[in-house]
Each structure stands twice: as structure tokens, then as C-alpha cells.
Design a protein around this motif. Structure first.
Motif, PDB file in Angstrom:
ATOM      1  N   ILE A 387       0.759  -0.343  -7.046  1.00  0.00           N
ATOM      2  CA  ILE A 387       1.209  -1.256  -5.986  1.00  0.00           C
ATOM      3  C   ILE A 387       0.483  -0.929  -4.684  1.00  0.00           C
ATOM      4  O   ILE A 387       0.522   0.206  -4.210  1.00  0.00           O
ATOM      5  CB  ILE A 387       2.738  -1.142  -5.772  1.00  0.00           C
ATOM      6  CG1 ILE A 387       3.475  -1.439  -7.085  1.00  0.00           C
ATOM      7  CG2 ILE A 387       3.202  -2.091  -4.668  1.00  0.00           C
ATOM      8  CD1 ILE A 387       4.961  -1.121  -7.028  1.00  0.00           C
ATOM      9  N   GLU A 388      -0.169  -1.918  -4.097  1.00  0.00           N
ATOM     10  CA  GLU A 388      -0.931  -1.708  -2.861  1.00  0.00           C
ATOM     11  C   GLU A 388       0.002  -1.693  -1.654  1.00  0.00           C
ATOM     12  O   GLU A 388       0.907  -2.533  -1.534  1.00  0.00           O
ATOM     13  CB  GLU A 388      -1.973  -2.805  -2.686  1.00  0.00           C
ATOM     14  CG  GLU A 388      -2.930  -2.551  -1.535  1.00  0.00           C
ATOM     15  CD  GLU A 388      -4.096  -3.522  -1.523  1.00  0.00           C
ATOM     16  OE1 GLU A 388      -4.746  -3.638  -0.474  1.00  0.00           O
ATOM     17  OE2 GLU A 388      -4.357  -4.164  -2.564  1.00  0.00           O
ATOM     18  N   PRO A 468      16.004   1.357   4.725  1.00  0.00           N
ATOM     19  CA  PRO A 468      16.654   0.125   4.241  1.00  0.00           C
ATOM     20  C   PRO A 468      17.130  -0.835   5.324  1.00  0.00           C
ATOM     21  O   PRO A 468      17.040  -2.050   5.153  1.00  0.00           O
ATOM     22  CB  PRO A 468      17.828   0.665   3.410  1.00  0.00           C
ATOM     23  CG  PRO A 468      17.353   1.998   2.940  1.00  0.00           C
ATOM     24  CD  PRO A 468      16.530   2.546   4.055  1.00  0.00           C
ATOM     25  N   TRP A 469      17.639  -0.329   6.448  1.00  0.00           N
ATOM     26  CA  TRP A 469      18.170  -1.223   7.477  1.00  0.00           C
ATOM     27  C   TRP A 469      17.106  -1.709   8.471  1.00  0.00           C
ATOM     28  O   TRP A 469      17.404  -2.406   9.415  1.00  0.00           O
ATOM     29  CB  TRP A 469      19.325  -0.569   8.216  1.00  0.00           C
ATOM     30  CG  TRP A 469      18.997   0.783   8.790  1.00  0.00           C
ATOM     31  CD1 TRP A 469      18.429   1.070   9.987  1.00  0.00           C
ATOM     32  CD2 TRP A 469      19.235   2.037   8.147  1.00  0.00           C
ATOM     33  NE1 TRP A 469      18.283   2.416  10.159  1.00  0.00           N
ATOM     34  CE2 TRP A 469      18.778   3.043   9.034  1.00  0.00           C
ATOM     35  CE3 TRP A 469      19.784   2.431   6.922  1.00  0.00           C
ATOM     36  CZ2 TRP A 469      18.847   4.403   8.725  1.00  0.00           C
ATOM     37  CZ3 TRP A 469      19.844   3.778   6.615  1.00  0.00           C
ATOM     38  CH2 TRP A 469      19.389   4.747   7.510  1.00  0.00           C
ATOM     39  N   SER A 474      10.606  -2.764   2.903  1.00  0.00           N
ATOM     40  CA  SER A 474      10.138  -3.237   1.607  1.00  0.00           C
ATOM     41  C   SER A 474      10.103  -2.038   0.667  1.00  0.00           C
ATOM     42  O   SER A 474       9.741  -0.931   1.076  1.00  0.00           O
ATOM     43  CB  SER A 474       8.747  -3.866   1.713  1.00  0.00           C
ATOM     44  OG  SER A 474       8.261  -4.179   0.422  1.00  0.00           O
ATOM     45  N   TRP A 475      10.449  -2.252  -0.592  1.00  0.00           N
ATOM     46  CA  TRP A 475      10.506  -1.145  -1.549  1.00  0.00           C
ATOM     47  C   TRP A 475       9.151  -0.483  -1.763  1.00  0.00           C
ATOM     48  O   TRP A 475       9.073   0.695  -2.111  1.00  0.00           O
ATOM     49  CB  TRP A 475      11.058  -1.634  -2.888  1.00  0.00           C
ATOM     50  CG  TRP A 475      12.548  -1.689  -2.895  1.00  0.00           C
ATOM     51  CD1 TRP A 475      13.329  -2.799  -2.783  1.00  0.00           C
ATOM     52  CD2 TRP A 475      13.436  -0.571  -2.987  1.00  0.00           C
ATOM     53  NE1 TRP A 475      14.662  -2.437  -2.800  1.00  0.00           N
ATOM     54  CE2 TRP A 475      14.761  -1.086  -2.931  1.00  0.00           C
ATOM     55  CE3 TRP A 475      13.268   0.802  -3.108  1.00  0.00           C
ATOM     56  CZ2 TRP A 475      15.884  -0.269  -2.995  1.00  0.00           C
ATOM     57  CZ3 TRP A 475      14.386   1.621  -3.178  1.00  0.00           C
ATOM     58  CH2 TRP A 475      15.677   1.082  -3.121  1.00  0.00           C
ATOM     59  N   LYS A 476       8.072  -1.226  -1.517  1.00  0.00           N
ATOM     60  CA  LYS A 476       6.750  -0.644  -1.752  1.00  0.00           C
ATOM     61  C   LYS A 476       6.433   0.486  -0.768  1.00  0.00           C
ATOM     62  O   LYS A 476       5.562   1.304  -1.024  1.00  0.00           O
ATOM     63  CB  LYS A 476       5.666  -1.718  -1.682  1.00  0.00           C
ATOM     64  CG  LYS A 476       5.427  -2.306  -0.302  1.00  0.00           C
ATOM     65  CD  LYS A 476       4.331  -3.358  -0.351  1.00  0.00           C
ATOM     66  CE  LYS A 476       4.022  -3.928   1.033  1.00  0.00           C
ATOM     67  NZ  LYS A 476       2.942  -4.941   0.985  1.00  0.00           N
ATOM     68  N   PHE A 477       7.151   0.522   0.377  1.00  0.00           N
ATOM     69  CA  PHE A 477       6.931   1.574   1.366  1.00  0.00           C
ATOM     70  C   PHE A 477       7.757   2.832   1.091  1.00  0.00           C
ATOM     71  O   PHE A 477       7.547   3.869   1.713  1.00  0.00           O
ATOM     72  CB  PHE A 477       7.287   1.075   2.772  1.00  0.00           C
ATOM     73  CG  PHE A 477       6.408  -0.033   3.275  1.00  0.00           C
ATOM     74  CD1 PHE A 477       5.091   0.206   3.605  1.00  0.00           C
ATOM     75  CD2 PHE A 477       6.903  -1.318   3.426  1.00  0.00           C
ATOM     76  CE1 PHE A 477       4.272  -0.804   4.083  1.00  0.00           C
ATOM     77  CE2 PHE A 477       6.106  -2.347   3.897  1.00  0.00           C
ATOM     78  CZ  PHE A 477       4.781  -2.090   4.217  1.00  0.00           C
ATOM     79  N   VAL A 478       8.694   2.731   0.171  1.00  0.00           N
ATOM     80  CA  VAL A 478       9.685   3.800  -0.018  1.00  0.00           C
ATOM     81  C   VAL A 478       9.057   5.062  -0.606  1.00  0.00           C
ATOM     82  O   VAL A 478       8.272   5.012  -1.562  1.00  0.00           O
ATOM     83  CB  VAL A 478      10.836   3.299  -0.927  1.00  0.00           C
ATOM     84  CG1 VAL A 478      11.743   4.456  -1.324  1.00  0.00           C
ATOM     85  CG2 VAL A 478      11.631   2.218  -0.207  1.00  0.00           C
TER      86      VAL A 478
END
Length: 521
Positions: A387-388, A468-469, A474-478
Motif C-alpha cells: 500500500i502506497e 483515529p480522531w 486513514s488506515w494506510k498511515f497507521v
């Protein structure tokens, strides 16, 4: 009484700990040092995680952060050297915890260690794939134009497969390759330093290298003098040092294959840290002095290859990348060796599902099934790298940094448990031939405190977009390090309470009990 006179000194010590000699003891003390030195690999971590420090702190996170954090890691290494001298077994870390703290301590230590070793193997192989692709891209514009994360992932899988085949072939071959790896790292790092010292047209001033601050994390609007910078952003940059100088527990995992292991494995741990710390610092300073356009490096995501592209003609650029990529391949092989020995030892004691198969040794006396297991799991946990992700408009390998965080947290938490237990035992601990004497009283506490602090930092979000808040979430940054490590720990706690505590009793003896008792008489 059992006759133990036919056993060598190493076999007698191993028998005293409850194991028969199954692995081929063909490694010298230098080879034992070599595998930890190869896994630390300044040609790997200093190159692949440079961007983490550049974006989170800038040059001071590197020039000052490296020697400071290295000193703490060396203290950790000294405490572990004392432990491996007393208990030189392939199980290493978890065996120590079991011996000093009981089955529960051994169970959780073993799984943390295994998680860390699986992650470090995957991260090094992926870094090797990235730099192999960079080397080819620098040589060929058509190859560069075809870049994709999928292509890098395929190269990663090929590297894992080759490393697995080499590991399965022969344990003695691994010792030889690690000996070669040491000289490749020494000569290679020296060449890179000389190239960066003499080829670039200009060099940065001391004030830049030891004073420049950068905040490209997205936190606090990029401020580099605020409390957020000093207490959140800058410590995140220390992942460079903490990740690079790890995996030195390999000296423990290979102790059953090392001659005079009580002394050789102990020296292998602390010497690999000490020499890597010095060599890595000089190498990193060479990177910083060679920077031509700091703003362009930051805009491009902080990767070290951006510095090489600015400072070097194509031929020298390719040479530097090739030296690093080859060093990272050696590192991948060594990581796979270490992780497979830990898997073998832990499954030998029945702690891993499928233990019967994973604890088998091939005709060449290599745990081949364990090698394949490590390679397959490494490939699976690295899938998010497809994922980019862009941060502040620049490509940042968040998934790669997450895997490195998992490696650091898993390995160092596994180290902390036996280090604390040894401190708790005090003078009742029976040391081996290499000992800290009374210095353990403060060294062990400093080691545990440092590990606790870095483990908290490396589960934090690398960027505000991972919170999250946050509006830009975005989940890709997690940073999925806490999800993987904490999630696994929750499952392990449940497994322990529901089932494992009823059957896991710690290390199992693989030698006649009469032989073990003979040493107690």
C-alpha cells in the motif's frame, strides 16, 4: 551414575542444562560474533531507516541520537552477555527467563522474542529488496520507469527464498558466509565513507551536522523547537539506532553450534554492538556531511538515496547502493539463521503449534522446517507494504517502519524480562565464565528502563493522520506495531490461561535425566 567423561566441555555444559548435542558445533567464537555483527548490519539499518531519523528530528537525531542510544544498547548487551555465559543454549532469551522466572516468564519471553525475530527478518529482506531495486533503477532508466511496490515485493519474496535455500543447505555454510559478511561490512562501509568524503563537490558544515533540526512528521505544523518536537518527534527518530543495533541475541541462539560458547557467545554479543556502534556513527556522519540540498532531501521523504543522488555521479552512486544491497543480503541470511534456531528451540519445548515438525533437524543437522516457517511468516506480515503512503506529499514506507517497530518492541521486551529477573535474583545467580560482577545492580535496571521507554514510543503514531480522531485519518498511515504486538500478547494471555499453563512447563530435557543429575552430584 551416568558417565559424562566422553562429553566435551561444551557438551557437558549443554547436558547440565538438559540438552543433548543435536546441532553441528562447528562455529568459532569469531563466527558467533560475525552473525550478530551481520544482523546488526550497519549497511542495512543505517541505510533503510535513515529517513525515519531525518523526518523525525533531522541531523541531530542522527549525529547525537546514535551515540547516546548506542551507549544504552551496549549496557543491554553487557547484561545479556552475562546471561548467555551462564546459559549457552539455542533457546537463549526464553530459556533464561524460564530458568529464573518459571514457565510463564519463559512462555511470554519466547513468544516476544519469536515475534521480534520474525519481524526483523522480514524487515531486513524488504530493505534488501528496496535497495536492490534502487541499484537497478540507478543503472537503467527503463527499469526506474517501471517502478512499483508490487515489483519490490516480488524481489523481496525472491530474496527470502534464496536466503531460505542457503540456510537449509548447511549450517557450516552459514558460518562461512557470516565470516565473509564481517569483512564485506568492514570494507564496504569504509569504501562508502571514503567515497562520500572525497567525491561530493561540497560538504555540510559542522553546525548543520550537529545542530540542524527537522520536523517532517506532520506534528505541530513542522515546528522544530516546541515540546512536541523534543518529546515526541525526536524520540521517534531514534528508531534508526534502536532498530539497526538489534538482533545481537543471535550469538545466544547459535551458542549450541559455537565452540567454547560460554566465553565466545558472551563476547559475540557485546563486541558486535560496540564495533557496530562506532562504524555506524562514522558512516552516518558521512551521509550527513555529503548532503547537498537538505530541502530536497526532506521534500523527497528523507531517504538516504536522495543524498547519494545529489552528491555522486552515477558510477559511484551505483557502487554505494550495491555495497549496501549486498550487505543487506548477508544480513537477511543471518537473520533467517537466528530466527530459525529460536523457532527450533522453542518448538523443541512444545511452545509453538506444529512443534513436532518445526523441531525436526534435517540430515545436514539444520532445522529446515523452521527456516521455511520463518520465511513464510515474514512474507505474510510484510503484505501491507504493497500500500502506497505519502506524508506531507512525500513517499514514506510506513508499513516498513511498522515492521521495524514490531522487531524492536518484540526483541527488546523479550530481553527485558530475563534482564530484570537476573537483577531480582541478585547474588544467588550463578554466573558463567563471563560476568559483570557487582555492576549488574545498576546495569540491569538501566537496561530495563531504556527498553520500557522505547517500547512506548515505537507504538505511537508516526504522523497525525494515523490518529483515529484526526480529520485526515486513514488506515494506510497507521503504525500497526501496537496492533500486531499488543494483539498477539492478548491472544497469548488467553491461550496461557485457557490451555498453555496446563501443559507448558518450560524447557524440556532432551538428554537422559541421569546425565543431568550427574552434574548435580
Amino acid at each position: 551414575m551416568a558417565d559424562t567423561t566422553h562429553l566435551s566441555d561444551d557438551e557437558q555444559l549443554l547436558a547440565k542444562l538438559g540438552y543433548k548435542q543435536e546441532l553441528n558445533r562447528s562455529w568459532s567464537g569469531f563466527s558467533n560474533f560475525a552473525i550478530s555483527f551481520s544482523i546488526i548490519s550497519i549497511l542495512a539499518g543505517c541505510f533503510t531507516t535513515f529517513g525515519q531519523a531525518w523526518n523525525n528530528g533531522g541531523p541531530i537525531a542522527i549525529s547525537w541520537g546514535w551515540p547516546i542510544i548506542s551507549t544504552f544498547i551496549l549496557i543491554i548487551g553487557f547484561t545479556m552477555s552475562e546471561l548467555v555465559s551462564a546459559y549457552p543454549t539455542s533457546g537463549g532469551i526464553y530459556w533464561w527467563a524460564s530458568k529464573m522466572g518459571g514457565p510463564a516468564a519463559g512462555f511470554f519471553t519466547g513468544w516476544l522474542n519469536l515475534i521480534g525475530l520474525l519481524a526483523v527478518t522480514a524487515s531486513v529482506a524488504y530493505g534488501c529488496a528496496t535497495f536492490s531495486d534502487l541499484t537497478l533503477s540507478t543503472l537503467s532508466s527503463s527499469w526506474a520507469d517501471g517502478y512499483s511496490l508490487t515489483r519490490v515485493f516480488i524481489i523481496f519474496l525472491v530474496i527470502l527464498a534464496i536466503a531460505a535455500v542457503l540456510n537449509i543447505f548447511s549450517g557450516h555454510l552459514m558460518a562461512v558466509l557470516n565470516n565473509v559478511s564481517v569483512w564485506w561490512h568492514v570494507a564496504g562501509a569504509s569504501i562508502v565513507i571514503l567515497v562520500l568524503a572525497f567525491i561530493p563537490k561540497t560538504h555540510q558544515a559542522l553546525s548543520f551536522v550537529f545542530g540542524e533540526r527537522i520536523n517532517n512528521s506532520g506534528y505541530d505544523g513542522g515546528a522544530s523547537a516546541s515540546p512536541t518536537y523534543w518529546f515526541l518527534v525526536l524520540p521517534l527518530g531514534f528508531l534508526l539506532t534502536q532498530y539497526t543495533i538489534t538482533g545481537f541475541d543471535a550469538s545466544a541462539h547459535l551458542s549450541e553450534e559455537t565452540t567454547a560458547a560460554s566465553e565466545g557467545a558472551a563476547k559475540g554479543i557485546w563486541r558486535s554492538i560496540f564495533y557496530s556502534a562506532i562504524g555506524g556513527w562514522v558512516l552516518l556522519l558521512a551521509f550527513l556531511f555529503a548532503v547537498q540540498d537538505p530541502a530536497a532531501v526532506t521534500k523527497g521523504g528523507g531517504g538516504v538515496d536522495l543524498i547519494f543522488g545529489q552528491a555522486l555521479p552515477q558510477g559511484w552512486h551505483v557502487l554505494v547502493l550495491f555495497i549496501s544491497a549486498a550487505g543487506q543480503f548477508f544480513c537477511t541470511i543471518a537473520c533467517l539463521t537466528s530466527a530459525s534456531r529460536m523457532t527450533f528451540a522453542f518448538s523443541r519445548d512444545g511452545a509453538i503449534p506444529g512443534s513436532r515438525g518445526l523441531s525436526k533437524v534435517s540430515a545436514s543437522r539444520v532445522p529446515a522446517n523452521a527456516v521455511v516457517f520463518v520465511a513464510v511468516i515474514g512474507a505474510i506480515i510484510t503484505l501491507p507494504s504493497l500500500i502506497e503512503v505519502d506524508i506531507n506529499g512525500a513517499p514514506v514506507p510506513v508499513a516498513f517502519y511498522a515492521v521495524t517497530s514490531v522487531a524492536v518492541i518484540g526483541l527488546y521486551l523479550a530481553f527485558a524480562i530475563p534482564i530484570f529477573l537476573r537483577w531480582k535474583m541478585g547474588d544467588s545467580f550463578q554466573p558463567g565464565s563471563w560476568t559483570l560482577g557487582s555492576k549488574y545492580k545498576w546495569m540491569n535496571l538501566v537496561a530495563v528502563a531504556e527498553i520500557a521507554i522505547i517500547s512506548i514510543y515505537f507504538i505511537l503514531p508516526f504522523t497525525p493522520a494515523a490518529i483515529p480522531w484526526n480529520d485526515d485519518f486513514s488506515w494506510k498511515f497507521v503504525n500497526y506495531a501496537p496492533i500486531l504486538t499488543i494483539g498477539t500478547l492478548i491472544l497469548l494471555v488467553l491461550w496461557w490461561q485457557i490451555s498453555a499453563k496446563r501443559w507448558f512447563t518450560g524447557p524440556k530435557h532432551t538428554i537422559d535425566e541421569e546425565v543431568v543429575k550427574a552434574f548435580d552430584d
